[in-house]
Design a protein around this motif. Structure first.
Motif, short mmCIF file in Angstrom:
data_model
loop_
_atom_site.label_atom_id
_atom_site.label_comp_id
_atom_site.label_asym_id
_atom_site.label_seq_id
_atom_site.Cartn_x
_atom_site.Cartn_y
_atom_site.Cartn_z
N LEU A 162 61.41 -43.93 99.99
CA LEU A 162 62.63 -44.39 99.34
C LEU A 162 62.35 -45.58 98.43
O LEU A 162 62.83 -45.64 97.29
N LEU A 163 61.55 -46.53 98.91
CA LEU A 163 61.25 -47.73 98.12
C LEU A 163 60.32 -47.43 96.95
O LEU A 163 60.50 -47.96 95.85
N ARG A 164 59.31 -46.58 97.19
CA ARG A 164 58.41 -46.23 96.09
C ARG A 164 59.14 -45.48 95.00
O ARG A 164 58.81 -45.62 93.81
N ALA A 165 60.13 -44.68 95.38
CA ALA A 165 60.92 -43.98 94.37
C ALA A 165 61.69 -44.95 93.49
O ALA A 165 62.01 -44.65 92.35
N ARG A 166 61.93 -46.15 94.00
CA ARG A 166 62.61 -47.18 93.22
C ARG A 166 61.62 -48.05 92.46
O ARG A 166 62.02 -48.98 91.77
N GLY A 167 60.31 -47.78 92.63
CA GLY A 167 59.29 -48.50 91.88
C GLY A 167 58.67 -49.67 92.61
O GLY A 167 57.89 -50.43 92.01
N ASN A 168 58.97 -49.83 93.90
CA ASN A 168 58.43 -50.96 94.64
C ASN A 168 57.04 -50.69 95.19
O ASN A 168 56.71 -49.56 95.55
N GLN A 169 56.23 -51.72 95.25
CA GLN A 169 54.96 -51.65 95.96
C GLN A 169 55.26 -51.75 97.45
O GLN A 169 56.07 -52.58 97.88
N VAL A 170 54.62 -50.92 98.25
CA VAL A 170 54.86 -50.88 99.68
C VAL A 170 53.52 -51.00 100.42
O VAL A 170 52.56 -50.31 100.08
N THR A 171 53.46 -51.87 101.41
CA THR A 171 52.26 -52.04 102.23
C THR A 171 52.66 -51.97 103.70
O THR A 171 53.67 -52.55 104.10
N ARG A 172 51.84 -51.27 104.49
CA ARG A 172 52.10 -51.18 105.92
C ARG A 172 51.19 -52.15 106.66
O ARG A 172 50.00 -52.25 106.37
N VAL A 173 51.75 -52.85 107.65
CA VAL A 173 50.96 -53.74 108.49
C VAL A 173 51.16 -53.36 109.95
O VAL A 173 52.15 -52.71 110.30
N ALA A 174 50.22 -53.78 110.80
CA ALA A 174 50.34 -53.53 112.23
C ALA A 174 51.32 -54.51 112.85
O ALA A 174 51.53 -55.61 112.34
N ALA A 175 51.91 -54.10 113.97
CA ALA A 175 52.88 -54.96 114.65
C ALA A 175 52.28 -56.32 115.00
O ALA A 175 52.93 -57.36 114.86
N THR A 211 53.33 -61.90 112.61
CA THR A 211 53.45 -63.36 112.59
C THR A 211 52.54 -63.97 111.53
O THR A 211 52.96 -64.86 110.78
N ARG A 212 51.29 -63.48 111.44
CA ARG A 212 50.38 -63.99 110.42
C ARG A 212 50.88 -63.65 109.02
O ARG A 212 50.80 -64.46 108.09
N TYR A 213 51.40 -62.43 108.87
CA TYR A 213 51.97 -62.00 107.59
C TYR A 213 53.10 -62.94 107.17
O TYR A 213 53.18 -63.38 106.01
#
Length: 384
Positions: free
Chosen positions: A264-277, A281-283
């Motif tokens: 959904l977000l990429r279809a709107r042109g956003n960069q998307v990154t997945r992180v581990a649970a 906190t560090r993120y």
């Protein structure tokens, strides 16, 4: 809080289900097809027909989401397909006044937002502009805030998170971090008591620091949970949504929920990154460094100019072009190409003179950040 009445005559009679497999790119493909106003091939041979509505024990209709492979064609085939309702303000501007209402077509994501602050209003409006999403309403502890959000982004005012969840298949929780667990506890209790079905619904929170595990037991209740955090400082309830197109989003959680929200977000042109649970906190600390802590550093610099004879307003105005120009350079060319000043020149005499005239936290910050700049210089030399 008064409950916003849902206009059931606007809802379709037929509904579809989404299998929690193979959802990568589903939302992106759906939005692309919907924006064109058609699905290539239509509902030709082999296109799945919508299945009859299935009511749960509470009488609530099953989620309006199709199987992944039928996402586009089944929507085109449904005779009750209607244009996506958008917020009343835009409809009025286009000469077609439409009151906020629930009016979801088959297969559309029906978005309800719990929390009507800066993040809730901004993301509700931003996602609501997607061709794949209908905003069905907002819930807030402050009814006036919920009404303002509905006027801004559409839908109805819900009296509770439970009522919002009943009307939606995508529930966005944008409350303060300290309230997310309470919202989920209310929803989970209602689901276990048979007052609410969470089957195949997406439950999403927008905290940068918390993982989706705060939705404890979501899978057992049939829900798909994830966290979606925009790397963007939202300073306004009603203006920042226009800026979210350039924001990067970080996702974490249930594979299926993450895949769908990423599409959904990429279809709107956003960069998307997945992180581990375990990295949340560090993120979030990194996000605070690049956002909130920069404000503190700017304030320190302005304070030093005040000690030089500037007044506070003059100091901030004088630093603004320097600050903005450097930020733009970093964003465009990266950290290593943007480094200037005495550290990159190896001018240790100037650095020592600076440290000698500074004191307290300003001196500590200068010294620590200068050491960081030295690491960048060495990294740049090593990488050529």
């Amino acid at each position: 809080m008064r409950h916003g009445r849902l206009h059931r005559q606007d809802a379709p009679d037929r509904q579809l289900h989404l299998r929690p497999q193979g959802c990568q790119g589903v939302a992106a493909g759906f939005e692309q097809r919907t924006r064109r106003g058609l699905v290539e091939g239509g509902a030709g041979a082999g296109a799945p027909a919508p299945s009859p509505a299935v009511a749960d024990a509470t009488g609530a209709a099953a989620p309006l989401v199709p199987t992944a492979d039928a996402w586009g064609d089944a929507i085109a085939a449904a005779p009750e397909r209607i244009p996506a309702p958008k917020h009343a303000a835009r409809a009025t501007a286009e000469g077609a006044p439409v009151p906020p209402r629930v009016c979801a077509g088959p297969g559309r994501l029906r978005l309800a937002v719990v929390g009507a602050g800066k993040v809730g209003c901004s993301l509700g409006r931003y996602l609501g502009e997607s061709a794949a999403v209908d905003v069905v309403g907002f819930c807030s502890r402050d009814e006036a805030h919920a009404r303002e959000a509905v006027e801004f982004a559409g839908g109805a005012v819900f009296a509770s998170p439970i009522e919002a969840a009943r009307a939606a298949n995508l529930l966005l929780v944008t409350t303060p971090d300290t309230s997310i667990a309470d919202v989920w506890a209310e929803l989970a209790r209602a689901a276990r008591a048979g007052e609410l079905s969470l089957r195949d619904k997406l439950v999403v929170h927008c905290s940068g620091a918390l993982a989706s595990g705060i939705f404890a037991g979501a899978r057992k209740l049939g829900a798909h949970a994830c966290s979606v955090h925009p790397l963007y400082a939202m300073s306004s309830r009603f203006d920042c949504w226009r800026e979210l197109g350039r924001a990067s989003f970080t996702l974490e959680g249930d594979d299926w929920a993450v895949d769908l929200m990423a599409g959904l977000l990429r279809a709107r042109g956003n960069q998307v990154t997945r992180v581990a649970a375990g990295a949340k906190t560090r993120y979030h600390a990194a996000a605070v460094m690049a956002s909130n802590l920069v404000v503190g550093l700017f304030d320190m610099a302005a304070g030093e100019l005040v000690r030089c004879g500037f007044d506070r307003a003059e100091a901030e105005a004088a630093l603004a072009p320097l600050f903005l120009g450097n930020a733009e350079h970093i964003a465009k060319d990266g950290v290593e190409s943007s480094l200037t000043g005495p550290t990159v020149r190896g001018d240790h005499a100037t650095i020592d003179a600076h440290l000698a005239c500074l004191d307290g936290r300003d001196r500590q910050a200068y010294q620590l950040l200068t050491e960081q700049l030295g690491d960048i210089v060495r990294r740049r030399a090593t990488e050529g």
